[in-house]
Design a protein around this motif. Structure first.
Motif, PDB file in Angstrom:
ATOM      1  N   ILE A 183      -5.702  13.783   0.014  1.00  0.00           N
ATOM      2  CA  ILE A 183      -4.178  13.935   0.077  1.00  0.00           C
ATOM      3  C   ILE A 183      -3.386  12.414  -0.309  1.00  0.00           C
ATOM      4  O   ILE A 183      -2.507  12.477  -1.245  1.00  0.00           O
ATOM      5  CB  ILE A 183      -3.435  14.352   1.249  1.00  0.00           C
ATOM      6  N   GLY A 184      -3.781  11.304   0.398  1.00  0.00           N
ATOM      7  CA  GLY A 184      -3.029  10.154   0.205  1.00  0.00           C
ATOM      8  C   GLY A 184      -3.064   9.735  -1.435  1.00  0.00           C
ATOM      9  O   GLY A 184      -2.141   9.145  -1.968  1.00  0.00           O
ATOM     10  N   LEU A 185      -4.410   9.561  -1.952  1.00  0.00           N
ATOM     11  CA  LEU A 185      -4.795   9.432  -3.104  1.00  0.00           C
ATOM     12  C   LEU A 185      -3.963  10.098  -4.130  1.00  0.00           C
ATOM     13  O   LEU A 185      -3.220   9.482  -5.025  1.00  0.00           O
ATOM     14  CB  LEU A 185      -6.100   9.446  -3.511  1.00  0.00           C
ATOM     15  N   MET A 186      -3.814  11.573  -4.163  1.00  0.00           N
ATOM     16  CA  MET A 186      -3.187  12.324  -4.942  1.00  0.00           C
ATOM     17  C   MET A 186      -1.553  11.883  -4.679  1.00  0.00           C
ATOM     18  O   MET A 186      -0.772  12.052  -5.814  1.00  0.00           O
ATOM     19  CB  MET A 186      -3.357  13.761  -4.751  1.00  0.00           C
TER      20      MET A 186
ATOM     21  N   VAL B 152       7.773   3.185  -2.298  1.00  0.00           N
ATOM     22  CA  VAL B 152       7.020   4.413  -1.212  1.00  0.00           C
ATOM     23  C   VAL B 152       5.894   3.731  -0.759  1.00  0.00           C
ATOM     24  O   VAL B 152       4.725   3.246  -1.276  1.00  0.00           O
ATOM     25  CB  VAL B 152       6.648   5.318  -2.208  1.00  0.00           C
ATOM     26  N   ILE B 153       5.665   3.993   0.598  1.00  0.00           N
ATOM     27  CA  ILE B 153       4.471   3.513   1.402  1.00  0.00           C
ATOM     28  C   ILE B 153       3.801   4.868   1.712  1.00  0.00           C
ATOM     29  O   ILE B 153       4.272   5.884   2.199  1.00  0.00           O
ATOM     30  CB  ILE B 153       4.801   2.897   2.580  1.00  0.00           C
ATOM     31  N   VAL B 154       2.586   4.907   1.286  1.00  0.00           N
ATOM     32  CA  VAL B 154       1.901   6.027   1.617  1.00  0.00           C
ATOM     33  C   VAL B 154       0.536   5.611   2.627  1.00  0.00           C
ATOM     34  O   VAL B 154      -0.232   4.687   2.429  1.00  0.00           O
ATOM     35  CB  VAL B 154       0.784   6.515   0.291  1.00  0.00           C
ATOM     36  N   LEU B 155       0.549   6.249   3.866  1.00  0.00           N
ATOM     37  CA  LEU B 155      -0.457   6.005   4.998  1.00  0.00           C
ATOM     38  C   LEU B 155      -1.382   6.845   4.521  1.00  0.00           C
ATOM     39  O   LEU B 155      -1.625   8.008   4.719  1.00  0.00           O
ATOM     40  CB  LEU B 155       0.462   6.109   6.235  1.00  0.00           C
ATOM     41  N   GLY B 156      -2.776   6.235   4.460  1.00  0.00           N
ATOM     42  CA  GLY B 156      -3.805   6.881   4.121  1.00  0.00           C
ATOM     43  C   GLY B 156      -4.408   7.192   2.733  1.00  0.00           C
ATOM     44  O   GLY B 156      -3.553   7.428   2.160  1.00  0.00           O
ATOM     45  N   CYS B 157      -5.622   6.694   2.533  1.00  0.00           N
ATOM     46  CA  CYS B 157      -6.229   6.850   1.319  1.00  0.00           C
ATOM     47  C   CYS B 157      -7.180   7.908   1.336  1.00  0.00           C
ATOM     48  O   CYS B 157      -8.424   7.741   0.339  1.00  0.00           O
ATOM     49  CB  CYS B 157      -6.587   5.370   0.751  1.00  0.00           C
ATOM     50  N   GLY B 158      -7.266   9.039   2.057  1.00  0.00           N
ATOM     51  CA  GLY B 158      -7.911  10.273   1.676  1.00  0.00           C
ATOM     52  C   GLY B 158      -7.526  10.949   0.476  1.00  0.00           C
ATOM     53  O   GLY B 158      -6.815  10.631  -0.359  1.00  0.00           O
TER      54      GLY B 158
ATOM     55  N   HIS C 199     -10.291   1.409   5.589  1.00  0.00           N
ATOM     56  CA  HIS C 199     -11.643   1.600   5.061  1.00  0.00           C
ATOM     57  C   HIS C 199     -11.513   0.898   3.813  1.00  0.00           C
ATOM     58  O   HIS C 199     -10.865   1.498   2.729  1.00  0.00           O
ATOM     59  CB  HIS C 199     -12.087   3.108   4.703  1.00  0.00           C
ATOM     60  N   GLU C 200     -12.149  -0.446   3.550  1.00  0.00           N
ATOM     61  CA  GLU C 200     -12.019  -1.126   2.416  1.00  0.00           C
ATOM     62  C   GLU C 200     -12.237  -0.475   0.980  1.00  0.00           C
ATOM     63  O   GLU C 200     -11.673  -0.391   0.129  1.00  0.00           O
ATOM     64  CB  GLU C 200     -12.750  -2.275   2.360  1.00  0.00           C
ATOM     65  N   TYR C 201     -13.462   0.378   1.163  1.00  0.00           N
ATOM     66  CA  TYR C 201     -13.930   1.290  -0.045  1.00  0.00           C
ATOM     67  C   TYR C 201     -12.747   2.262  -0.513  1.00  0.00           C
ATOM     68  O   TYR C 201     -12.717   2.513  -1.911  1.00  0.00           O
ATOM     69  CB  TYR C 201     -15.272   1.854   0.046  1.00  0.00           C
ATOM     70  N   ARG C 202     -12.115   2.894   0.551  1.00  0.00           N
ATOM     71  CA  ARG C 202     -10.895   3.928   0.108  1.00  0.00           C
ATOM     72  C   ARG C 202      -9.834   2.989  -0.371  1.00  0.00           C
ATOM     73  O   ARG C 202      -9.106   3.156  -1.782  1.00  0.00           O
ATOM     74  CB  ARG C 202     -10.486   4.497   1.179  1.00  0.00           C
ATOM     75  N   LEU C 203      -9.520   1.699  -0.187  1.00  0.00           N
ATOM     76  CA  LEU C 203      -8.437   0.959  -0.586  1.00  0.00           C
ATOM     77  C   LEU C 203      -8.664   0.697  -2.054  1.00  0.00           C
ATOM     78  O   LEU C 203      -7.988   0.607  -2.775  1.00  0.00           O
ATOM     79  CB  LEU C 203      -8.130  -0.267   0.217  1.00  0.00           C
ATOM     80  N   GLU C 204     -10.044   0.102  -2.177  1.00  0.00           N
ATOM     81  CA  GLU C 204     -10.503  -0.061  -3.538  1.00  0.00           C
ATOM     82  C   GLU C 204     -10.276   0.696  -4.653  1.00  0.00           C
ATOM     83  O   GLU C 204     -10.027   0.994  -5.751  1.00  0.00           O
ATOM     84  CB  GLU C 204     -12.115  -0.586  -3.478  1.00  0.00           C
ATOM     85  N   HIS C 205     -10.645   2.247  -4.025  1.00  0.00           N
ATOM     86  CA  HIS C 205     -10.571   3.329  -4.865  1.00  0.00           C
ATOM     87  C   HIS C 205      -9.205   3.672  -5.071  1.00  0.00           C
ATOM     88  O   HIS C 205      -8.692   3.932  -6.323  1.00  0.00           O
ATOM     89  CB  HIS C 205     -11.066   4.479  -4.227  1.00  0.00           C
TER      90      HIS C 205
END
Length: 377
Positions: free
Chosen positions: A189-192, A181-187, A211-217
């Protein structure tokens, strides 16, 4: 009362407005204790979804019942409730078949369901970033938090949108055991969505953002593989290659406020497109033959260069839309209560309602590594 109001593009103002009152027997008035800022609120903030000046925004609220109409049967003053972003009558064919986001009776203005705080197109209902909110069809359009619940507001607030929208995205796309599964976006909704993809049995979950900080999260909280598309301009093709023919499911949690690539042009006379469809292009390149692309991020206008030929010739199934969240709230509450999922790890900022204009600017500009804002009156 005080409320967050739209005053033109990139201009939110907290001001005094008329408090709501009971208009129909089935209404209730809720005193808001917390309300989230959603990524789709930025579509209004940025002018992509037209709203009149002084419109009250917000569709992720919860609070305490202040008053009920004589037709409200299951709620009383003092009950603690989470209010879903869908408005459903509870009686039409869609509400009766777990499709309440398309309620036949909640939006007098269009052939789509009503939503809180999402402009005239979705019924013109005032939103929940305010001291008080009128809730139509109160018995159906609410989730009553059990009286003995020990969960704080932050634990249950996202039952209004984030949690059920993410859950439905995974469910609607048909994620099953062993999938990539690929999830586009780490806001939010994406994180959940990443969490629920693992819970549905995915073998591999890949997150994409710039955004590297969101990818790290995402790596830290969800243990996913990550790709930064700023560092990989041909991200869709790279994902196709690195998944050996594409992912079976790609879930777009970005929508039309994604990053506009240099080669994407729109805005000519007569062009109705707002924002970009670059996430859809990425999804079309990253999905495998006979795969599924789920569009969860909001697309509110027509789109140029939609890759319909690519989807058709490769037998790609497209699923999309506003999540019907009301019927899912009780079971998802149980998941939170039983510590099966932690919704609080997406919160980066909790601020006073009076600071909403600052919060919108910070959220839009991704200041202070922001991911999710909670506003409290």
């Amino acid at each position: 009362m005080r409320a967050v109001t739209y005053q033109g593009k990139e201009n939110m103002e907290v001001k005094d407005v008329q408090a709501p009152s009971i208009e129909y027997d089935t209404d209730m008035i809720v005193r808001i204790t917390a309300s989230g800022i959603c990524g789709s609120d930025l579509h209004i903030y940025k002018g992509g979804i037209p709203a009149p000046d002084d419109y009250i925004i917000g569709h992720e609220p919860m609070g305490i019942v202040e008053e009920t109409g004589p037709g409200v049967k299951t709620l009383k003053k003092g009950d603690r409730v989470v209010i879903p972003f869908n408005i459903g009558c509870g009686d039409c064919q869609f509400c009766n078949h777990q499709m309440e986001s398309q309620c036949d009776n909640s939006n007098p203005h269009a052939e789509m369901g009503g939503l809180f705080g999402f402009t005239e197109a979705f019924g013109g209902f005032p939103g929940g970033q305010a001291d008080y909110l009128r809730v139509p069809y109160a018995d159906f359009t609410s989730f009553k938090v059990p009286e003995n619940s020990e969960l704080d507001d932050e634990s249950v607030l996202f039952l209004s949108d984030v949690i059920p929208t993410a859950f439905w995205s995974v469910q609607n796309s048909g994620v099953t055991y062993g999938d990539t599964v690929i999830v586009l976006g780490c806001g939010p909704i994406g994180l959940m969505t990443q969490k629920f993809a693992w819970m549905k049995g995915a073998e591999r979950v890949i997150a994409v953002d710039h955004h590297e900080y969101r990818l790290e999260h995402a790596r830290r909280t969800n243990h996913v593989e990550t790709y930064n598309f700023d560092k990989n301009p041909d991200i869709g093709k790279l994902l196709h290659e690195n998944t050996k023919g594409g992912a079976r499911v790609v879930i777009d949690c970005v929508g039309m406020d994604g990053t506009v690539p240099p080669n994407e042009t729109f805005g000519s006379e007569g062009d109705n497109q707002f924002g970009t469809i670059s996430p859809i292009i990425t999804a079309s390149q990253a999905v495998r033959k006979f795969g599924v692309v789920q569009l969860t991020g909001v697309y509110g206008t027509e789109a140029n260069n939609f890759p319909i030929g690519d989807f058709f010739t490769r037998n790609i199934a497209l699923t999309m839309g506003q999540a019907p969240v009301i019927h899912m709230m009780p079971s998802l509450y149980k998941m939170v209560e039983n510590n099966q999922i932690n919704p609080k790890d997406i919160i980066t900022h909790s601020m006073s309602l009076e600071d909403a204009a600052k919060a919108y600017r910070m959220f839009d500009q991704k200041e202070e590594e922001s991911i999710k804002f909670v506003l409290k009156p």
